[in-house]
Design an enzyme around this catalytic site. Structure first.
Site, PDB file in Angstrom:
ATOM      1  N   GLU A 163     -14.647 -18.402 -24.932  1.00 31.09           N
ATOM      2  CA  GLU A 163     -13.271 -17.927 -24.788  1.00 31.09           C
ATOM      3  C   GLU A 163     -12.411 -18.793 -23.873  1.00 31.09           C
ATOM      4  O   GLU A 163     -11.202 -18.896 -24.077  1.00 31.09           O
ATOM      5  CB  GLU A 163     -13.284 -16.495 -24.262  1.00 31.09           C
ATOM      6  CG  GLU A 163     -13.994 -15.489 -25.155  1.00 31.09           C
ATOM      7  CD  GLU A 163     -13.297 -15.313 -26.490  1.00 31.09           C
ATOM      8  OE1 GLU A 163     -12.068 -15.493 -26.562  1.00 31.09           O
ATOM      9  OE2 GLU A 163     -13.997 -15.005 -27.476  1.00 31.09           O
ATOM     10  N   SER A 221     -30.153  50.311 -20.525  1.00 33.97           N
ATOM     11  CA  SER A 221     -30.822  50.718 -19.285  1.00 33.97           C
ATOM     12  C   SER A 221     -30.782  49.659 -18.197  1.00 33.97           C
ATOM     13  O   SER A 221     -31.231  49.916 -17.072  1.00 33.97           O
ATOM     14  CB  SER A 221     -32.284  51.093 -19.576  1.00 33.97           C
ATOM     15  OG  SER A 221     -32.336  52.258 -20.383  1.00 33.97           O
TER      16      SER A 221
END
Length: 885
Positions: free
Chosen positions: A86, A489
């Site tokens: 690059e 319960s």
């Protein structure tokens, strides 16, 4: 000389005009140029990652995949590859490469096309942060000026590091750290030279040059990168040849999920979105740590999944998902055969010879893959085994032990007879699910029943584990935190706590007899019943809770007062709006989430303090700096000074109770250190003495009590818990609603409290009943699996929900020493008559020791003519296996 002077003048004037033009262009576009000083404090859009408390990744949220890396963490070969490809003069220019620009200009003049961009790394970074990819002259000019500014503000190293983390590299990966994970599933430091060259070549055109979308173009681009590295003397000829000849090894990888806990991750994600907003939460790079550890979370998930399969299997097999061939004939009036929803036609493949393994795989890959279920097709069978080919390409044999449970499902209340051969269950051509359990493969199916589980640290409310259903990928509805269901319960410990607060004791005698109350307003009589409908007459309060007597709970509510009881329940964190103002509340008609129930149970487990459940331990930024840490309220253990009870004092022990009691009272037990000054103390909503007494009754509910030989033997509704865990330092309570639509099991050790729920999402559907499966009995006639498929009868909290709680606790308590709850101050233990609850001078089996809040102990002694010897009544019968299971 005649020509030189004009030429020099022309050059001078041209340069002057050029500079003036550049200055003019600069001032023309200056208003549009961004300030590059923001790059000094740049914040990359990094996804949020969620970890377990022990640092294992459970989820990642965010559109962009980014794994930020520091420059010194990047392999030198990758830096060389990027610079060679690059910007080989990166360290020589000031953001603009004149040679590159000249080369691009010549190319443009010769071809008339913009083939070369002449962009340096700095210019690419400028474009990535501030501009677009459109190829226009004005964008290029802006790019040049921004790059020049960037070089004034940032060092070369800072620019290179930003580039490595910013650049787009395809498949939603941004930065080379993410690219290494997406394409190769490993960090940068583990990549080969060929793999480094592959990702280094992506910035030019990531969508077409990546090795997944375009493997051939990727190989060509990799060769270009390697050649540039060779030209720049970064690699040798041999390294070039070896890397250039390597095959493409890339494939798409997700985030490195180490623990699949989607319900937990979803809760934390939603909390982060609520705090920061969706965009900030997903891009701010937050590292969020849960309160749950990976091992506890996985233990809970396994317990829930296994429990739902156990319920589902004892109610029968619903058949295959469909047929590829050999579909049975359907008689008139029978249900239609199931059909596979495929994207292609298989009508031309009606015989086994029409199918190949590739054909099977094509079908199986369209069947929902919901772990732990694995799609498979039956390819063969013998008398008591089948051969299957699964979606992963494996051929497996499932033996009879993996088939014998699969009697046919008729209804939730009925199952057919046990299968005798494999042909009674399935046949070749059937598409089925299989799963592995304890190292053995078995035929399976997707359970229709739902479940939830949540566990807390009772001292500070930190969530240890949460499971919202069978599979998050099947249903994202979190039943642990979102589903309000009737608690049955499970409400009774809180009602009994209200009774103790009103002066009742564990030895108070309540009449366990039917209630028949006429309601003039409705013209209907209310007749609450015990389940089963058995009544013991006068009964001690401890025993009534252990046996979960419904009518006793109603009578206690009446003794305390309806309004007083409802107000008292809110102390445990229950919302008053969810509690009906009628007597059914004593039986659990109110609806609460498992999270609310477990929070209430934590009050009993921690000595009376209301803690706040929380799921997040800490939040870090993308650099690992701590932004926030949980600072929960703590149960104040230092306020409950006392001694630990000696659990050899259970009423069914035959030791010398008086001597043991004396030894216990002389003990000097030091409690665990309480919260420090920087730990806020939770509000105390009930007294430590109240919490201890309720916990004692709940200990009774999870064990077998009394003495078999003396006829004082009875079972708590959750007796399997102690029988399997073999611990005396646990307490619990079952819960079952009318018609078994909701089943619960909640309980605790002093260090952990957990709640399990099982029911159908369709609230009108009952959990039903399972009959005895003789195949399972035959497999192990000496010992039934007490928490497995051998459970029969009507579903209730102990059978349907209890096994999930037990399996989780088997893991959670495996390494914990026996550590009973400490006895608070002002609690005394006194010998009483077993039947009347009065003081006694006897020391035989008609008596037992009981705990009392000092000042509430009985004052009168039982008379000899009042003593009832259970051994003489001969009313106790040992349950047969059919009744137990």
């Amino acid at each position: 000389m005649k020509f030189i002077k004009p030429l020099l003048l022309f050059v001078f004037l041209s340069g002057l005009l050029g500079c003036a033009a550049l200055v003019g262009i600069y001032f023309y576009i200056k208003p549009d140029l961004p300030s590059v000083t923001v790059l000094k404090d740049v914040r990359l859009q990094t996804p949020m990652q969620i970890y377990t408390n022990d640092g294992k990744l459970i989820s990642q949220y965010g559109v962009k995949r980014r794994i930020p890396v520091k420059l010194d963490e990047v392999p030198e070969q990758l830096i060389h590859a990027i610079l060679a490809t690059e910007d080989s003069r990166f360290y020589e220019h000031h953001g603009i490469d004149p040679i590159g620009i000249a080369r691009a200009a010549v190319s443009l003049l010769l071809t008339g096309e913009k083939k070369q961009g002449a962009s340096t790394l700095t210019m690419q970074l400028a474009r990535g942060f501030f501009l677009t990819r459109e190829k226009t002259y004005i964008r290029k000019v802006k790019e040049i000026f921004i790059a020049w500014h960037m070089e004034q503000v940032l060092t070369k190293e800072e620019i290179l590091e930003l580039y490595l983390n910013k650049v787009e590299l395809g498949h939603r990966s941004f930065g080379f750290g993410a690219a290494a994970q997406v394409y190769y599933g490993k960090p940068l430091t583990e990549l080969t030279l060929a793999q480094i060259a592959t990702i280094a070549g992506l910035p030019k055109a990531p969508s077409v040059l990546n090795p997944i979308s375009g493997p051939e173009r990727s190989v060509e681009r990799r060769r270009v990168v390697l050649l540039r590295m060779l030209d720049e003397n970064y690699i040798t000829q041999q390294e070039f040849e070896e890397a250039a000849s390597m095959p493409v090894t890339a494939k798409k990888h997700g985030a490195e999920i180490e623990v699949d806990a989607p319900y937990l991750a979803d809760i934390i994600y939603n909390e982060m979105v609520e705090i920061y907003g969706k965009e900030e939460a997903e891009t701010g790079g937050y590292q969020v740590y849960a309160t749950a550890t990976s091992d506890m979370q996985l233990a809970a998930q396994k317990a829930v999944v296994r429990n739902l399969h156990d319920y589902d299997e004892r109610h029968g097999y619903k058949g295959p998902l469909g047929y590829l061939f050999n579909a049975p004939e359907v008689n008139e009036g029978d249900d239609p055969l199931p059909t596979l929803n495929l994207s292609f036609d298989i009508s031309d493949k009606q015989t086994p010879s029409d199918w190949t393994e590739d054909g099977f795989l094509r079908v199986l890959r369209e069947v929902p893959y919901i772990k732990p279920l694995v799609p498979a097709v039956v390819t063969g069978m013998s008398e008591q085994s089948i051969t299957v080919f699964d979606v992963n390409g494996n051929t497996r044999t499932i033996e009879w032990a993996g088939l014998d449970w699969a009697r046919r499902y008729i209804t939730d209340f009925r199952q057919s007879n046990e299968p005798e051969v494999a042909a009674d269950i399935t046949q070749p051509g059937a598409v089925i699910y299989i799963r592995e359990q304890e190292g053995q493969w078995r035929i399976s199916q997707l359970p229709e029943v739902s479940g939830a589980f949540i566990a807390l640290n009772p001292k500070n409310g930190a969530v240890e584990a949460v499971v919202g259903g069978y599979s998050f990928y099947q249903s994202q509805f979190n039943r642990a935190t979102q589903a309000k269901r009737q608690v049955g319960s499970n409400i009774k410990p809180f009602v009994y706590s209200a009774a103790i607060d009103s002066g009742y004791t564990l030895a108070s005698i309540i009449n366990d007899a039917p209630i028949n109350q006429w309601n003039a307003a409705t013209g209907v009589a209310w007749r609450p019943q015990n389940s089963p409908a058995e009544y013991d007459g006068p009964i001690r309060m401890r025993k009534a809770l252990g046996k979960s007597k419904n009518v006793v709970s109603v009578r206690l509510l009446r003794g305390v007062g309806l309004r007083n009881t409802v107000d008292y329940l809110t102390r445990f964190g229950f919302d008053a709006d969810d509690i009906p103002l009628d007597e059914t509340v004593s039986l659990g008609s109110s609806s609460h989430t498992p999270l609310e129930v477990v929070r209430g149970m934590a009050v009993i487990a921690n000595g009376g303090y209301l803690v706040n459940p929380h799921f997040i331990s800490k939040v870090l930024d993308e650099n690992g700096t701590e932004l926030w840490k949980a600072n929960p309220v703590w149960a104040c253990e230092a306020c409950t000074k006392g001694v630990a009870p000696d659990n050899t004092l259970d009423e069914n022990e035959e030791a010398d109770i008086e001597a043991l009691l004396e030894a216990q009272l002389n003990q000097d037990v030091t409690l665990a250190e309480g919260p420090q000054e920087d730990k806020p103390i939770a509000p105390q909503v009930i007294t430590p003495q109240n919490a201890f007494l309720v916990a004692e009754m709940m200990r009774t509910a999870v064990r077998a009590n009394g003495n078999w030989n003396k006829k004082t033997y009875w079972l708590g509704t959750g007796w399997r818990a102690r029988n399997i865990l073999q611990r005396t330092d646990i307490a619990g309570k079952t819960g079952t609603t009318n018609d078994s639509r909701d089943t619960w099991f909640s309980g605790f050790h002093k260090d952990i409290v957990a709640t399990a729920w099982v029911g159908f999402d369709n609230m009108g559907r009952q959990l039903g009943r399972a009959t005895r499966n003789q195949n399972l009995v035959n497999r192990n006639p000496e010992k039934f699996n007490w928490i497995g498929n051998a459970l029969i009868g009507t579903e209730d909290g102990a059978k349907a929900a209890g096994p999930a709680w037990i399996r989780f606790m088997q893991y959670a308590l495996a390494d914990k020493p026996h550590s009973p709850m400490p006895v608070p101050e002002k609690i005394v233990r006194i010998r009483i008559d077993r039947t009347s609850g009065k003081l006694t001078r006897r020391t035989d089996h008609t008596t037992l020791f009981e705990y009392f809040l000092q000042g509430t102990e009985p004052k009168s002694y039982v008379r000899d003519d009042e003593v009832i010897d259970p051994a003489e009544k001969n009313t106790v019968t040992r349950p047969e296996p059919e009744e137990i299971f």
